[in-house]
Design a protein around this motif. Sequence first.
Motif, short mmCIF file in Angstrom:
data_model
loop_
_atom_site.label_atom_id
_atom_site.label_comp_id
_atom_site.label_asym_id
_atom_site.label_seq_id
_atom_site.Cartn_x
_atom_site.Cartn_y
_atom_site.Cartn_z
N MET B 225 0.84 -1.19 0.00
CA MET B 225 0.00 0.00 0.00
C MET B 225 0.87 1.23 0.00
O MET B 225 1.67 1.43 0.91
CB MET B 225 -0.90 -0.02 1.23
N TYR B 232 3.19 2.16 3.09
CA TYR B 232 2.73 2.01 4.48
C TYR B 232 3.08 0.60 4.94
O TYR B 232 2.63 -0.37 4.35
CB TYR B 232 1.22 2.26 4.58
N ARG B 233 3.90 0.52 5.99
CA ARG B 233 4.43 -0.78 6.40
C ARG B 233 3.80 -1.34 7.67
O ARG B 233 3.98 -2.52 7.98
CB ARG B 233 5.94 -0.69 6.62
N GLY B 234 3.08 -0.52 8.42
CA GLY B 234 2.48 -0.99 9.66
C GLY B 234 3.48 -0.97 10.80
O GLY B 234 4.67 -0.80 10.59
N LEU B 237 5.92 -3.82 10.52
CA LEU B 237 6.34 -4.00 9.12
C LEU B 237 5.61 -5.15 8.44
O LEU B 237 6.12 -5.76 7.51
CB LEU B 237 7.85 -4.21 9.03
N ASN B 238 4.42 -5.50 8.93
CA ASN B 238 3.68 -6.61 8.36
C ASN B 238 2.37 -6.19 7.69
O ASN B 238 1.49 -7.02 7.48
CB ASN B 238 3.41 -7.66 9.44
N ALA B 239 2.22 -4.92 7.37
CA ALA B 239 0.99 -4.48 6.70
C ALA B 239 0.95 -5.01 5.27
O ALA B 239 1.96 -5.46 4.74
CB ALA B 239 0.93 -2.95 6.69
N GLY B 240 -0.23 -4.97 4.68
CA GLY B 240 -0.35 -5.31 3.26
C GLY B 240 -0.53 -6.77 2.96
O GLY B 240 -0.36 -7.19 1.81
N GLU B 241 -0.87 -7.58 3.95
CA GLU B 241 -1.05 -9.02 3.68
C GLU B 241 -2.41 -9.27 3.02
O GLU B 241 -3.30 -9.91 3.57
CB GLU B 241 -0.91 -9.83 4.97
N LEU B 242 -2.54 -8.76 1.79
CA LEU B 242 -3.81 -8.88 1.08
C LEU B 242 -4.13 -10.33 0.75
O LEU B 242 -5.28 -10.68 0.54
CB LEU B 242 -3.79 -8.03 -0.19
#
Lengths: 412, 412
Positions: B225, B232-234, B237-242
Amino acid sequence: MFSGTNLPKVGTYNVNVVLSAIQASEDISRVEIAQRTGLTAQTVSVIVRRLLEQGIIQESGPLPSAGGKPRTALRVNPSAAYAVGIHFDPLEVSIVVVDMLGRELSRSRNEIPAGREPEVLIAEAAKVAQELLHELDVPIERVLGVGAACPGPIDQDEGQVISLPRNDHWTDVPIKHLLQECTGLDVIVDNDANAAAIGERWSGHGRDCSDFAFLYLGTGIGGAMFLSNHIYRGVSLNAGELGHVVVEPNGAPCYCGGRGCLEAMCTTASIVRDVRAELALGRASSLTALYKANPELVDHTAVCLAAAAHDGVARRVIDRAADYIADCAVMIANVLDVELIVLGGKGVIHVADIYLQRVCEALQTRPLARRVHTVRAAISAMASSGAALGAATLVLHTAFAPDTASLTSFDV
Amino acid sequence: MFSGTNLPKVGTYNVNVVLSAIQASEDISRVEIAQRTGLTAQTVSVIVRRLLEQGIIQESGPLPSAGGKPRTALRVNPSAAYAVGIHFDPLEVSIVVVDMLGRELSRSRNEIPAGREPEVLIAEAAKVAQELLHELDVPIERVLGVGAACPGPIDQDEGQVISLPRNDHWTDVPIKHLLQECTGLDVIVDNDANAAAIGERWSGHGRDCSDFAFLYLGTGIGGAMFLSNHIYRGVSLNAGELGHVVVEPNGAPCYCGGRGCLEAMCTTASIVRDVRAELALGRASSLTALYKANPELVDHTAVCLAAAAHDGVARRVIDRAADYIADCAVMIANVLDVELIVLGGKGVIHVADIYLQRVCEALQTRPLARRVHTVRAAISAMASSGAALGAATLVLHTAFAPDTASLTSFDV
């Protein structure tokens, strides 16, 4: 396109960085502020002097010292500024006054008579706000402004409510303009979920969080995302529609045109509908007598009280709603990897423990990165007046929180 | 905690703001840069002079003038800098060299022999990279560094691969350190979806986008994202696990422990599995002969080619995958309100049109705010080498893109 930055922008930003460090602590010294913000001792000293002169902060006595020069504690002056918050829910208007710490000093809440014209309602709300300020004896020059929260969608630049769910005659209401005229104060308008999130950041669970999500269970279901220290609004200001996350692909139809949205499965209205349907089938329940007297009496409050008291029918429906909310929380954890998910709004009253337990269980066992980082969950302590309080803190936040975007905003 | 900012930080930031304005245009004058960035003509002039002296940009002749002083066009010097990108997929390693514009100059791609030790594989990749640079006759001092992309999760600070899906012996591999040793160049490590998104931002569909999402269909399914001009990493650093968005609550089990995740329903492996299951039942298909010769021959490429050629069995499975991907896209639109969703990775090859059509249809008809703002979708033009190209542009992006976070980073 990126924009450049310059010295005046940097100056304002640093003042707000210092103020934000003081606001986040009960008592803090100049040395600690420098350590936490990375600013030089000299910069901090200059800024603190200015804030003291302006009466925005105050010295609160010496801090315990481990030898060496004694340190003076600084804290925000609670009566430095005040703000008014107004929440226009489809069914009622709530009005609060808060101090500089975001503490609620006074509150009023009124049902909206069916069909009331927006202009009349807004004028009435402004009148109540002025009465509350008068009763509290707050000097008007210390009132920073009025925050108004509505269920979205909102045109934030124009301060207009584009439409109000379930109130068809609320279309393109210039709420900012009308409230400014009635109160003579500055007005900021935002949607209720964003307002509640800002309230949470200012004086709730989000106080130390750079990244959290707020799931707002009001008359409808909304969401807000506080990412990298800012409300993330999206390119058309329509981000955060957590109510339209699909939790049951073949579920009940939703007013958005889809099926099985959280909004279609878990609103107060759908919970009541599901319980009444069970009661109509004659299922044994502590609500049976009430239902037989008048089905209308089985409202959301009655259902939640019964669920909290372990009534089988009510509990099953609430548990299922909790599971759907947990599904949404797991999605938020996987996609956004926030620190915290806050549940708030009047929909959580009486069933907060049930919702929280299911959501926490899901967050501990289901997101992909759960072993690296478990996302926390919490219930807003401002469940009943969260959006009104949040609307008031929106005024404080806009005035005082460091805004990285302002460093690079375009001012030609 | 917020951090303060200071003058040196502002200086670097503004240089990168100017460079970014030049990079986003084919030809641009100093006056236009000032207009677009909000910087003063004098600041722009000083920065442009420095960038010209350093050879990072070049003058490309006079711009058409509407009278008045002629304006000189500025553009990025393509040979000012180079970067290497390496993508470690579970099944193959891709290596590219790009110029300053992010254009691919050279490429190599090799299957990973089963059980190959990470240290050996990394040394081999470094050797190939050096050969490519040598063949291109690129001066080594102009090579800014190596970007390495892997399927997550990654410890970005340490440059370690925590684990590689489907390769159990890839655990805590210090990929950054090993690559630095082998190449003598600076190394940046990121997950493949983030790398592909940066590539898209630097030279693909995301070039003018402040907010877009990237759905990466590789061996697994990942996401990235790009929000408010940054990945944007959260918080961990685990953001974006679509890939772990649930699209079918009672669907196939996923390795994360859940059911019906996008990753469980739409990976290349699950698509192949579903088609083979249909063929095993004797359904009429253009793939039947191949399947009877050897079921292993019905791989993802064969399925996608058959679907594109309107084979009923293959098309049904691909259509269903497309619908799940569309469900995920609608969720992204509702929650993030981005401008654009890019689909990329080798999983889209041959079926890009089918996926794109279903996703666009869904984005036009389903998100709540579709009438205010329709989220666009696009297929990455870098489908086959996106992550390797992205890894290379990650080096350029890190060196040259304005980073608001750097304005307020903590450097005590």
